[in-house]
Design a protein around this motif. Structure first.
Motif, PDB file in Angstrom:
ATOM      1  N   GLY A   1      -1.560   5.116  11.059  1.00  0.00           N
ATOM      2  CA  GLY A   1      -0.757   5.775  10.668  1.00  0.00           C
ATOM      3  C   GLY A   1       0.191   5.567   9.240  1.00  0.00           C
ATOM      4  O   GLY A   1       0.971   5.762   8.336  1.00  0.00           O
ATOM      5  N   GLY A   2      -0.719   4.111   9.077  1.00  0.00           N
ATOM      6  CA  GLY A   2       0.642   3.720   8.034  1.00  0.00           C
ATOM      7  C   GLY A   2       1.561   1.919   8.671  1.00  0.00           C
ATOM      8  O   GLY A   2       2.305   2.771   9.202  1.00  0.00           O
ATOM      9  N   PHE A   3       2.457   1.350   7.235  1.00  0.00           N
ATOM     10  CA  PHE A   3       3.386   0.919   7.406  1.00  0.00           C
ATOM     11  C   PHE A   3       4.306   1.206   7.887  1.00  0.00           C
ATOM     12  O   PHE A   3       5.616   1.283   9.288  1.00  0.00           O
ATOM     13  N   LEU A   4       4.824   2.309   7.398  1.00  0.00           N
ATOM     14  CA  LEU A   4       6.099   3.096   7.850  1.00  0.00           C
ATOM     15  C   LEU A   4       6.461   3.817   8.790  1.00  0.00           C
ATOM     16  O   LEU A   4       7.331   3.463   9.896  1.00  0.00           O
ATOM     17  N   SER A   5       4.664   4.260   9.008  1.00  0.00           N
ATOM     18  CA  SER A   5       4.526   4.814  10.834  1.00  0.00           C
ATOM     19  C   SER A   5       4.865   3.862  11.669  1.00  0.00           C
ATOM     20  O   SER A   5       5.636   4.042  12.370  1.00  0.00           O
ATOM     21  N   GLN A   6       4.050   2.835  12.016  1.00  0.00           N
ATOM     22  CA  GLN A   6       4.864   1.322  12.508  1.00  0.00           C
ATOM     23  C   GLN A   6       5.686   0.917  12.539  1.00  0.00           C
ATOM     24  O   GLN A   6       6.578   0.800  13.764  1.00  0.00           O
ATOM     25  N   LEU A   7       6.596   0.769  11.847  1.00  0.00           N
ATOM     26  CA  LEU A   7       7.911   0.585  11.939  1.00  0.00           C
ATOM     27  C   LEU A   7       9.092   1.533  12.285  1.00  0.00           C
ATOM     28  O   LEU A   7       9.757   1.005  12.913  1.00  0.00           O
TER      29      LEU A   7
ATOM     30  N   ASP B   1      -6.299  -1.877  10.345  1.00  0.00           N
ATOM     31  CA  ASP B   1      -5.707  -1.348  12.340  1.00  0.00           C
ATOM     32  C   ASP B   1      -4.364  -0.307  11.148  1.00  0.00           C
ATOM     33  O   ASP B   1      -4.457   0.664  12.627  1.00  0.00           O
ATOM     34  N   ILE B   2      -3.228  -0.530  10.876  1.00  0.00           N
ATOM     35  CA  ILE B   2      -2.417  -0.230  10.605  1.00  0.00           C
ATOM     36  C   ILE B   2      -2.444   0.989   9.933  1.00  0.00           C
ATOM     37  O   ILE B   2      -1.171   1.655  10.111  1.00  0.00           O
ATOM     38  N   GLU B   3      -3.069   0.954   8.362  1.00  0.00           N
ATOM     39  CA  GLU B   3      -3.511   2.407   8.148  1.00  0.00           C
ATOM     40  C   GLU B   3      -4.557   3.056   8.629  1.00  0.00           C
ATOM     41  O   GLU B   3      -4.145   4.427   9.190  1.00  0.00           O
ATOM     42  N   LYS B   4      -4.893   2.997   9.829  1.00  0.00           N
ATOM     43  CA  LYS B   4      -5.693   3.697  10.844  1.00  0.00           C
ATOM     44  C   LYS B   4      -4.944   4.148  12.516  1.00  0.00           C
ATOM     45  O   LYS B   4      -4.955   5.475  12.814  1.00  0.00           O
TER      46      LYS B   4
ATOM     47  N   ASN C   1       0.870  -1.775  -0.067  1.00  0.00           N
ATOM     48  CA  ASN C   1      -0.477  -0.316   0.251  1.00  0.00           C
ATOM     49  C   ASN C   1       0.570   0.884  -0.035  1.00  0.00           C
ATOM     50  O   ASN C   1       0.603   2.421  -0.769  1.00  0.00           O
ATOM     51  N   GLU C   2       1.602   1.470   0.600  1.00  0.00           N
ATOM     52  CA  GLU C   2       3.054   2.381   0.737  1.00  0.00           C
ATOM     53  C   GLU C   2       3.106   2.721  -0.635  1.00  0.00           C
ATOM     54  O   GLU C   2       3.329   4.158  -0.939  1.00  0.00           O
TER      55      GLU C   2
END
Length: 458
Positions: free
Chosen positions: A371-377, A366-369, A211-212
């Protein structure tokens, strides 16, 4: 024969089956005795029945009609790599997966049959000038290739960008803007499996990872023909791994539809490293065989096996030949290429596919809600969740509930490996400053093997 033998028997309902099972259990609880829960939270029943279907199972988007046998070639010396690739093709390989850690002279590969043999490229560095030269070379050769820089995968596994966020971003844009071919996106998800993520996490992270890139590139109308390639590691849970690949195709189609992009994806599958062992290493052949079977039955476009001795031996002709022949036997002697979609209609596999897809989509949202993948990394959320999953699996292995034959189950105490190690088979530490905590790949049996190796020297 025109008459079905099943017409001679009365239909048996799901309720009747369960009643019969209850009788045979002689008072034992049905749920406690026969229903078990997977690490993904899926409750697996002893049987699946048409009566329980709410609606017909939908087809899997992009399920291939056939699959290719790939051979992995590491480019250190270009002349040797080209010779190995040509030899592999002569011996049955139908695609080549090239990996390199540095720039190389592509002209050495001028006699490679690019027009008839697809190639996958994994460059573990990022150089705009080299990328442009290599892409021009491949396009001139009319090659079918699956390749695009994947700086997010590098960030996840290394803890740093190749260069920096801005530089990697600029080079990624330059790579895609200099071609008239359909835009390619490469998503390497193997790190998630090899580090201990469960299947729902693997699927959700693969989707969030994709998605990123889709969010960045799919906004332009000319990029609606995006071709997405997933590199997937296949573990030892046979039926679940079949369902995992099918679920990946299904959830990617849902995501791509949101961007009005092509809803099918390309999948390159390879066996996991996580359950491979140093001791009783021949068992690795059994593991990789069933994992390749899962990949084929799940619908991978290409399968690339790993040698049974890849943990501790440098690349060698015997190990590579055996790994390729495993696939050739599956395809040419076991007829795994005769039916393209043998898993379709299996109530068990279809049900697992559906549950994995639903749970993965829930985690993805939930990941997108948040902040997204990069943010959670960057926050360390992804790393923490994978660690939690890996630790649970490690505890089960240490307790003997997860069994690896020849290692923590029926080990051979006479087996000695100290004098056979050409490669260091354990996690390597490399102290350095990183932007974020890297996702570390680690095998289940590492601690036990280190203890056995130490005991050998006493």
């Amino acid at each position: 024969m025109s008459n079905s033998l099943f017409k001679d028997f009365d239909a048996v309902s799901a309720k009747q089956w369960k009643q019969k099972i209850q009788v045979d259990l002689k008072g034992a609880d049905y749920n406690d005795t026969l229903i078990w829960q997977s690490p993904e939270g899926i409750h697996v029943k002893p049987f699946y029945h048409q009566d329980e279907l709410k609606s017909p199972f939908p087809p899997i988007p992009g399920h291939p009609e056939s699959w290719r046998i790939a051979q992995s070639i590491f480019i250190d010396d270009e002349t040797i790599a080209n010779k190995l690739a040509l030899d592999a093709i002569d011996r049955g390989a139908e695609a080549i997966w090239f990996t390199s850690e540095k720039e190389f002279d592509m002209k050495v590969f001028s006699n490679f049959p690019f027009e008839t043999t697809p190639i996958y490229i994994d460059l573990q560095f990022l150089s705009e000038a080299f990328n442009q030269q290599l892409k021009h070379f491949l396009e001139t050769k009319k090659a079918t290739f699956f390749w695009a820089p994947d700086p997010i995968a590098h960030l996840a596994s290394d803890g740093n960008w190749f260069h920096s966020l801005q530089e990697d971003h600029a080079q990624l844009n330059a790579f895609h803007s200099s071609t008239t071919r359909p835009l390619q996106i490469s998503i390497d998800t193997t790190t998630y499996q090899n580090s201990g993520a469960n299947m729902v996490q693997q699927l959700a992270y693969a989707l969030a990872h994709a998605n990123e890139y889709l969010n960045h590139f799919a906004s332009e109308e000319k990029n609606k023909t995006i071709q997405t390639t997933f590199k997937v590691a296949i573990g030892g849970n046979y039926f679940f791994e079949i369902a995992k690949i099918r679920a990946l195709r299904r959830i990617y189609a849902i995501l791509a539809a949101e961007y009005n992009c092509v809803e099918t994806c390309h999948i390159l599958a390879t066996p996991s490293k996580r359950n491979k062992t140093l001791y009783d290493y021949n068992v690795n052949m059994l593991r990789t065989t069933t994992e390749c079977m899962s990949a084929v039955l799940g619908g991978a476009d290409t399968v690339c096996n790993i040698p049974y001795d890849a943990l501790y031996h440098k690349s060698n002709e015997f190990g590579e030949r055996i790994s390729r022949n495993q696939l050739l036997i599956l395809k040419k002697e076991s007829y795994f290429d005769t039916v393209s979609n043998p898993s379709d209609g299996s109530y068990y596999i279809e049900s697992i596919t559906e549950e994995l897809a639903e749970k993965a989509l829930e985690l993805f949202k939930d990941i997108e809600k948040n902040g997204g993948f990069l943010s959670q990394l960057k926050e360390g959320t992804i790393q923490r969740k994978i660690k939690d999953s890996a630790e649970k699996e490690q505890e089960l292995f240490d307790a003997g509930e997860v069994k690896l034959l020849g290692t923590n189950y029926h080990p051979n105490p006479q087996d000695s490996m100290n004098n056979d190690l050409e490669l260091y088979p354990f996690v390597k530490t490399k102290p350095r400053k990183t932007l974020l905590e890297p996702i570390i790949e680690k095998r289940l049996s590492e601690k036990l093997e280190q203890e056995r190796l130490k005991a050998e020297t006493l």
